[in-house]
Design a protein around this motif. Structure first.
Motif, mmCIF file in Angstrom:
data_model
loop_
_atom_site.group_PDB
_atom_site.id
_atom_site.type_symbol
_atom_site.label_atom_id
_atom_site.label_comp_id
_atom_site.label_asym_id
_atom_site.label_seq_id
_atom_site.Cartn_x
_atom_site.Cartn_y
_atom_site.Cartn_z
ATOM 1 N N THR A 126 0.842 -1.190 0.000
ATOM 2 C CA THR A 126 0.000 0.000 0.000
ATOM 3 C C THR A 126 0.879 1.242 0.000
ATOM 4 N N ILE A 173 -7.148 -4.693 -0.089
ATOM 5 C CA ILE A 173 -7.371 -5.351 1.203
ATOM 6 C C ILE A 173 -8.851 -5.682 1.399
ATOM 7 N N GLY A 233 -13.923 2.690 2.315
ATOM 8 C CA GLY A 233 -12.837 3.182 1.473
ATOM 9 C C GLY A 233 -12.562 4.658 1.578
ATOM 10 N N PRO A 286 -14.502 8.634 3.273
ATOM 11 C CA PRO A 286 -15.661 9.188 3.965
ATOM 12 C C PRO A 286 -16.853 9.214 3.003
ATOM 13 N N ASP A 309 -21.367 2.172 7.558
ATOM 14 C CA ASP A 309 -20.176 2.853 7.043
ATOM 15 C C ASP A 309 -18.998 2.309 7.833
ATOM 16 N N THR A 310 -18.189 1.476 7.175
ATOM 17 C CA THR A 310 -17.136 0.746 7.887
ATOM 18 C C THR A 310 -15.790 1.425 7.692
ATOM 19 N N TRP A 318 -11.730 1.362 8.144
ATOM 20 C CA TRP A 318 -10.537 0.549 8.411
ATOM 21 C C TRP A 318 -9.488 0.846 7.376
ATOM 22 N N GLN A 319 -8.388 0.099 7.395
ATOM 23 C CA GLN A 319 -7.253 0.339 6.491
ATOM 24 C C GLN A 319 -6.583 -0.995 6.131
ATOM 25 N N ASP A 369 -5.394 9.470 9.653
ATOM 26 C CA ASP A 369 -6.680 10.097 9.317
ATOM 27 C C ASP A 369 -7.036 11.145 10.361
ATOM 28 N N ARG A 379 -7.503 11.754 4.998
ATOM 29 C CA ARG A 379 -6.078 11.640 5.329
ATOM 30 C C ARG A 379 -5.515 13.000 5.728
ATOM 31 N N ASN A 391 -6.672 9.897 -1.617
ATOM 32 C CA ASN A 391 -7.646 8.822 -1.702
ATOM 33 C C ASN A 391 -8.508 9.076 -2.948
ATOM 34 N N GLY A 395 -11.384 5.765 -3.520
ATOM 35 C CA GLY A 395 -11.149 4.765 -2.481
ATOM 36 C C GLY A 395 -9.792 4.079 -2.592
ATOM 37 N N ARG A 430 -5.668 4.275 -2.353
ATOM 38 C CA ARG A 430 -4.633 5.069 -1.715
ATOM 39 C C ARG A 430 -3.478 5.301 -2.654
HETATM 40 O O1 PRX Z 1 -8.464 7.476 4.997
HETATM 41 C C1 PRX Z 1 -9.100 6.285 5.369
HETATM 42 C C2 PRX Z 1 -9.916 5.767 4.211
HETATM 43 O O2 PRX Z 1 -9.090 4.855 3.522
HETATM 44 C C3 PRX Z 1 -7.818 4.727 4.183
HETATM 45 C C4 PRX Z 1 -7.343 3.324 4.093
HETATM 46 O O3 PRX Z 1 -7.131 2.995 2.763
HETATM 47 P P1 PRX Z 1 -6.749 1.518 2.370
HETATM 48 O O4 PRX Z 1 -5.624 1.052 3.211
HETATM 49 O O5 PRX Z 1 -6.540 1.496 0.908
HETATM 50 O O6 PRX Z 1 -7.998 0.655 2.752
HETATM 51 C C5 PRX Z 1 -9.227 0.948 2.154
HETATM 52 C C6 PRX Z 1 -10.234 -0.099 2.526
HETATM 53 C C7 PRX Z 1 -10.295 -0.457 3.953
HETATM 54 C C8 PRX Z 1 -8.093 5.172 5.592
HETATM 55 O O7 PRX Z 1 -6.918 5.604 6.239
HETATM 56 N N1 PRX Z 1 -11.142 5.089 4.657
HETATM 57 C C9 PRX Z 1 -11.414 3.769 4.596
HETATM 58 N N2 PRX Z 1 -12.667 3.529 5.021
HETATM 59 C C10 PRX Z 1 -13.206 4.717 5.370
HETATM 60 C C11 PRX Z 1 -12.221 5.702 5.145
HETATM 61 N N3 PRX Z 1 -12.458 7.006 5.429
HETATM 62 C C12 PRX Z 1 -13.652 7.335 5.926
HETATM 63 N N4 PRX Z 1 -14.643 6.455 6.151
HETATM 64 C C13 PRX Z 1 -14.475 5.144 5.889
HETATM 65 N N5 PRX Z 1 -15.467 4.285 6.099
#
Ligand code: PRX
Length: 648
Positions: free
Chosen positions: A265, A311, A388, A390, A412-413, A415-416, A501, A516, A522, A525, A527
């Motif tokens: 990533t 991921i 992915g 906001p 709205d999930t 994660w990273q 974030d 970020r 982003n 969705g 990175r």
């Molecule tokens: O900034 C956040 C954003 O996506 C980043 C993570 O990207 P990546 O590692 O490619 O994984 C994406 C899929 C899990 C985070 O640091 N992000 C992911 N989900 C959200 C989000 N920002 C806001 N709301 C979300 N639900």
């Protein structure tokens, strides 16, 4: 859209409590948040995963290194495939696979999956793949992709899946970093009716990855490809006489902390990071979150419309759902091929009950209008998910109204790649939803929002999101680079994981993610690091200097803007612009192509020579410029601004 008055809705602070019939039967019911976290994760570890040797210790935490389920041995492929067949669920559908060409589809039961995985694993064995052999996978969304991943897991061979949209350079860089010995790819993949030449790109990558000795090629389109003798092998030929009974290729016994895969990533430097995920904690983490957040039942038909190359696909198309014995849809194509109702046709045909996608896709459907969804019966849907980036309240409300029939919860999930599993999310039977908020951390997840000095900010104030305790699917490091791991995530606030974030927590304790705060963009969705794109640009022989930043974009969330100074005082031209965009696509992949390039004779720099990215962001966003007095030459900004405006 005109029938929804978003402003009124937001100012009235409308909320969506769980529908009573949903709450009554939900997997996460009352008392879920009151559980003791250690007890909870111990129980999930025992119930969700089958161990060859039970674990002895839940967790070991030597910041910044965590281990989970110590002493346990298991196999991820056994958990995702074999045990379901052994339990008598071999006839259950694992994947309704929907190819891009209309009518090209296949239902794959768990028993089918087992046979295919065994055959694939035995074929890899013939190529010398053993426990510990690193394998790269560069494929589209064909059934052989999850099969290949599971086959690697069966043998204890760690994999790295590289998204099929990445360039040859990106692929070879990852293969070299991980020390891959084998590459699995396919002739071509389908994209909007046209073949994408994966093997051809793989050939270029292989030329720059001398450590890869074999390339296993799955036939998909039947298009012409060149095969190198002694290196390249057709999968259908190599697997022709290979047995497919599970006893012929048993699952390797793996330690809970053995490497399962790397997912590369973008970070804040030009070099992507190989995020390390191990076996036990990862599998428990993804299966548990999948079960509770998506309220998975035996008759659920689940569709995560991501690509397995990210991921999201690893955790919520392959490992989580299969570990839970779920029936999923796996779709090869795009939402608008052959028409813009393709997704809704799929939902109606398979009776999809849970749909999980990204805000950028929702906004695209919004732009096309609800009539495409309205052509189909979407009444099977009971839950929608987003991931992915906001999600803006307008998109959230549109999604619920037009796709969810104004009935379904929307989770709205947040994660990273690094977290491996969802950490902040509503639970559909418990949580009162607020459009735009990921609501609350899951049990045992200790998230907080801090100011510069490390103090928690008061409700409503923005700050930096951190995680204060480890979680099962947490990254175990950056492959081969412990210093970067410590520096990136653990140096700003020692002992706490720095997410990257911005966030705020409201009066009710609900989290709102703000995007970020570092040099990571982003886009749809995905990175992408500003520095990665800058390096790709300056790699072009005509480019003297480049600075890259993100600007807001109504559809993709962010879009990439590049400021470029050409060598020898060259002014720049539309041809040069097109060439530079192609150059970036060639170096990284099309997803990293700048939306705008502004040619400028100089970049704004501080007196110490640092490029002032903040200013460039402001120009890109068309904001007022603020303090430019530290600039070596303030006139440069005005010059850039006038060029950017002219270009727009
Ligand atoms: O900034 C956040 C954003 O996506 C980043 C993570 O990207 P990546 O590692 O490619 O994984 C994406 C899929 C899990 C985070 O640091 N992000 C992911 N989900 C959200 C989000 N920002 C806001 N709301 C979300 N639900």
């Amino acid at each position: 859209m005109t029938d929804i008055n978003i402003d009124a809705l937001l100012s009235e602070g409308r909320t969506y409590p769980p529908p009573p019939e949903f709450a009554a039967g939900a997997n996460a019911g009352p008392g879920f948040y009151d559980r003791d976290p250690d007890e909870f994760w111990t129980e999930q570890g025992r119930e969700r995963v089958s161990w060859f040797t039970p674990f002895e210790t839940l967790r070991e935490w030597n910041p910044p290194y965590a281990k989970w389920y110590l002493g346990g041995t298991l196999n991820a492929c056994y958990n995702c495939v074999d045990r379901h067949v052994e339990a008598g669920n071999g006839d259950r559908i694992a994947f309704h696979w929907e190819g891009e060409p209309v009518g090209d589809r296949r239902d794959i039961s768990y028993a089918d999956l087992q046979r295919e995985v065994v055959r694939f694993a035995s074929t890899l064995k013939q190529l010398g793949v053993r426990k510990g052999t690193a394998v790269a996978i560069y494929m589209g969304m064909v059934p052989e992709l999850p099969v290949a991943m599971l086959a690697c897991a069966r043998l204890g061979a760690p994999h790295t899946v590289v998204f099929g949209g990445f360039s040859a350079d990106s692929l070879s860089g990852r293969m070299n970093d991980m020390g891959c010995e084998v590459l699995i790819t396919q002739d071509e993949s389908w994209r909007r009716g046209r073949p994408v030449p994966l093997k051809q790109t793989a050939d270029q990558a292989l030329a720059a990855a001398p450590g890869v000795r074999s390339c296993l090629v799955v036939r998909r389109t039947g298009g012409e490809v060149s095969m190198v003798d002694g290196r390249d092998v057709w999968y259908h030929e190599a697997s022709a006489d290979v047995p497919d009974d599970p006893a012929s290729c048993p699952c390797e016994v793996m330690d809970a902390e053995d490497l399962l895969f790397l997912m590369y990533t973008s970070g804040t430097t030009a070099r992507p990071k190989g995020i390390v995920h191990t076996t036990g904690g990862y599998l428990v983490g993804v299966s548990t979150t999948h079960h509770y957040i998506f309220d998975i039942k035996p008759d659920t038909v689940y569709w995560c419309a991501a690509d397995i190359g990210w991921i999201t696909g690893h955790s919520y198309i392959v490992y989580g759902p299969l570990c839970n014995g779920t029936t999923s849809v796996l779709y090869e194509g795009t939402p608008d091929f052959p028409d813009r109702d393709r997704w809704w046709d799929i939902v109606a045909r398979y009776g999809v009950t849970v749909l999980y996608t990204a805000p950028t896709a929702i906004r695209t459907h919004m732009k096309w209008g609800p009539e495409y969804a309205q052509r189909h019966d979407l009444s099977s849907l009971r839950l929608l998910g987003s991931v992915g980036e906001p999600i803006n309240p307008e998109a959230w409300i549109w999604y619920r109204k037009y796709i969810g029939g104004d009935r379904t919860p929307v989770v709205d999930t947040w994660w990273q790649t690094e977290t491996g599993m969802v950490l902040i999310s509503p639970l559909p039977g418990l949580t009162t939803l607020k459009p735009g908020s990921a609501t609350r951390p899951l049990p045992g997840i200790d998230a907080a929002v801090l100011d510069e000095r490390g103090n928690e900010v008061p409700p409503g104030a923005g700050g930096y999101l951190v995680l204060r305790t480890p979680w099962p699917a947490m990254l175990r490091g950056i492959f081969g680079d412990p210093e970067r791991y410590e520096q990136t995530y653990w140096s700003k606030y020692p002992g706490r994981y720095f997410v990257g974030d911005g966030a705020r927590v409201d009066e009710d304790g609900d989290f709102w993610l703000l995007g970020r705060i570092d040099d990571v963009m982003n886009v749809s969705g995905h990175r992408i690091s500003t520095i990665e794109v800058e390096s790709a640009l300056v790699d072009h022989p005509s480019v003297a200097e480049a600075a890259v930043c993100g600007r807001s974009d109504a559809q993709t969330g962010q879009a990439i803007v590049a400021y470029v100074t050409l060598k020898g005082g060259e002014e720049g031209s539309p041809t040069r612009l097109a060439e530079l965009r192609e150059h970036v696509a060639g170096k990284i992949g099309k997803l990293a192509m700048p939306a705008n390039i502004v040619f400028t004779p100089e970049l704004p720099k501080t007196r110490s020579g640092k490029i002032m990215r903040r200013l460039l962001r402001d120009v890109a966003e068309n904001r007022s410029l603020g303090d430019t007095t530290t600039l070596a030459d303030p006139a440069v900004v005005e010059e850039i601004r006038s060029r950017a405006t002219a270009e727009a």
